[in-house]
Design a protein around this motif. Structure first.
Motif, PDB file in Angstrom:
ATOM      1  N   PHE A  27      -2.553  -5.299   0.930  1.00  0.00           N
ATOM      2  CA  PHE A  27      -1.626  -4.289   0.429  1.00  0.00           C
ATOM      3  C   PHE A  27      -0.287  -4.918   0.071  1.00  0.00           C
ATOM      4  CE2 PHE A  27       1.568  -0.975   0.899  1.00  0.00           C
ATOM      5  CZ  PHE A  27       1.023   0.043   0.145  1.00  0.00           C
ATOM      6  N   GLY A  32      -0.721  -7.057  -3.023  1.00  0.00           N
ATOM      7  CA  GLY A  32      -0.833  -6.284  -4.247  1.00  0.00           C
ATOM      8  C   GLY A  32       0.505  -5.745  -4.717  1.00  0.00           C
ATOM      9  N   VAL A  33       1.299  -5.210  -3.780  1.00  0.00           N
ATOM     10  CA  VAL A  33       2.606  -4.667  -4.150  1.00  0.00           C
ATOM     11  C   VAL A  33       3.531  -5.781  -4.627  1.00  0.00           C
ATOM     12  CG1 VAL A  33       4.668  -3.545  -3.234  1.00  0.00           C
ATOM     13  CG2 VAL A  33       2.411  -2.665  -2.645  1.00  0.00           C
ATOM     14  N   TRP A  84      -4.199  -4.444  -8.802  1.00  0.00           N
ATOM     15  CA  TRP A  84      -4.961  -3.245  -8.447  1.00  0.00           C
ATOM     16  C   TRP A  84      -6.200  -3.567  -7.633  1.00  0.00           C
ATOM     17  CZ3 TRP A  84      -9.947  -2.852 -10.038  1.00  0.00           C
ATOM     18  CH2 TRP A  84     -10.356  -3.528 -11.192  1.00  0.00           C
ATOM     19  N   LEU A 119      -5.036  -3.793  -4.061  1.00  0.00           N
ATOM     20  CA  LEU A 119      -4.683  -2.486  -3.523  1.00  0.00           C
ATOM     21  C   LEU A 119      -5.924  -1.643  -3.225  1.00  0.00           C
ATOM     22  CD1 LEU A 119      -1.582  -1.634  -5.748  1.00  0.00           C
ATOM     23  CD2 LEU A 119      -1.609  -2.384  -3.366  1.00  0.00           C
TER      24      LEU A 119
END
Length: 470
Positions: free
Chosen positions: A219, A222-223, A237, A240
């Protein structure tokens, strides 16, 4: 204060824990000024250079829940000492790296070590300071060092990094090691020993650990990658989606485990959940503002990196001197109003900046916005910690601390990515990107103010008190 601690010993313990907290908070930004020298010597590509900074955030944000639970199960002092030793070793090793992968690996290990150090340190503080007034003051000082680390990290990075580049950029990597080593020498003398456990030992939740830890890692990755390659990139994506799957699997595992890593009842604690939500949003708004304002000062105004770093000094000084006082007020009178006024002041600061940038002298813009922002941050940051740790039992204090620190890290990453997206998209709509970006942050801060105002009340009698586990 516990009977086994003298006044001077408790003060030394607080100093040690605050030093570790400050190192954890500021280490993410001190490397920034040395990036050009690193790129030149190691021949790193721009994408790899960004991960020299982000690897620390990745390790820190990804392992905080695991670090907090491990500290609760295996002893707060034991985990604090071991993780601080790993932090020092990784800092020293970072000074001898000879390639991009080894530098990134050293930064990742430091972040993971910090993820174990931070929640253990906060749990130890609660153990050393049992008296309500003493604990409030200690928590205020601890909060101020963490907040100052976040706020002043850029300033200190510019000062120390600028001096270090005269010698070598490697000095910025290893400069935390001497402090960590000194803390390791002093810690066994002043920190309380871990209590001996009675009854059956808790089983470590391996299934929970191997689902939530990679889930959080993916997470955060991904961010962070979204700010570099955009939301449409597969690495963004894909990470995520994988993170969502793992987190949902983690919730399923925890609901069926007899001794879960994160009891789902923790999420039903109103004060803790409310404080975590405010922490994520409030820190994210500040990080988004700092990112856009930094670009404005350097790109539009033409300030140097050194001058830009000092533009945030007023806010940092406010935090250092006012946070301990506001923590005491929060302990005595409750935290809901403090959080509300604190975030409200930040919203006013962001609004003032958006309306005044380019219209008034930049020095005045910085002075007024940073004064409002610093006072607001000093109100909000310690109030969040006081509220989050209300009614938390000693055997869960590490986990609760890990959840709180994770909220700060993850919220900062998500909102920074969103603010960056608004900033990048604004010109295509004919908007000023700086005003649009800060406008987004202003609207978010106004919403956070409302969320803070409707939160659960933290009574003075129950502020940061918990029943010690028998």
């Amino acid at each position: 204060m516990t009977s086994s601690q003298t006044r001077s010993g408790a003060g030394l313990a607080l100093l040690l824990l605050c030093a570790a907290n400050f190192l954890d908070a500021m280490d993410v930004s001190t490397i920034g000024v040395a990036l050009p020298a690193i790129q030149k010597e190691l021949g790193m590509q721009a994408t790899s250079l960004q991960w020299a900074v982000s690897a620390y955030v990745l390790g820190y944000g990804g392992f905080l829940l695991l670090g907090g639970r491990v500290a609760d199960l295996f002893g707060h002092r034991r985990v604090f000492l071991w993780s601080l030793a790993v932090f020092a070793a990784a800092s020293i090793a970072g000074g001898f790296v000879d390639s991009a992968p080894t530098l990134i690996a050293a930064r990742l290990v430091k972040g993971i070590a910090a993820a174990f150090t931070a929640p253990a340190a906060l749990a130890l503080l609660l153990s050393v300071f049992a008296d309500g007034k003493a604990r409030a003051k200690a928590l205020g000082v601890f909060s101020s060092t963490g907040a100052a680390g976040f706020v002043l990290g850029m300033v200190l990075g510019m000062v120390l990094g600028g001096a270090a580049t005269i010698i070598s950029w490697r000095a910025t990597i290893v400069m935390g090691a001497p402090v960590a080593i000194l803390a390791l020498i002093v810690a066994p003398l002043v920190l309380p020993p871990d209590p001996k456990r009675t009854g059956p030992s808790a089983r470590f939740d391996w299934a929970g650990a191997i689902t939530i830890t990679p889930g959080l890692l993916l997470f955060v990755f991904g961010v962070t990658n979204a700010a570099v390659d955009g939301w449409q990139a597969f690495a963004t994506w894909g990470s995520l989606v994988a993170a969502l799957v793992l987190i949902l699997l983690f919730l399923l595992v925890e609901s069926r485990h007899s001794d879960p890593m994160v009891p789902l009842a923790m999420f039903r604690r109103a004060k803790l959940s409310h404080a975590n939500a405010i922490a994520a949003l409030f820190q994210g708004a500040y990080v988004g503002f700092q990112f856009i304002a930094t670009l404005y000062y350097q790109t539009v105004v033409g300030w140097s990196a050194f001058a830009t770093g000092f533009a945030f000094a007023i806010g940092g000084v406010c935090v250092m001197f006012l946070a301990p006082r506001f923590a005491t007020i929060g302990q005595a009178r409750g935290t809901t109003l403090l959080m509300t006024f604190g975030v409200g002041l930040q919203a006013i600061s962001y609004l003032f900046w958006a309306l005044s940038a380019g219209q008034i002298d930049t020095i005045l813009l910085v002075a007024v916005s940073q004064l409002l922002l610093g006072v607001g941050y000093a109100m909000t940051y310690p109030s969040i910690q006081v509220a989050a740790l209300s009614d938390i039992e000693e055997d869960k204090s590490g986990l609760a601390s890990g959840m709180l620190f994770a909220s700060f890290q993850i919220g900062g990453g998500i909102i920074l990515a969103a603010a960056s997206a608004v900033f990048s998209a604004a010109p295509s709509y004919g908007w000023n990107p700086y005003i649009a970006g800060i406008g987004f942050v202003t609207i978010l801060a106004a919403a956070i103010t409302l969320l803070a105002a409707v939160g659960p009340r933290t009574s003075a009698a129950r502020g940061v008190n918990y029943q010690a586990a028998e």
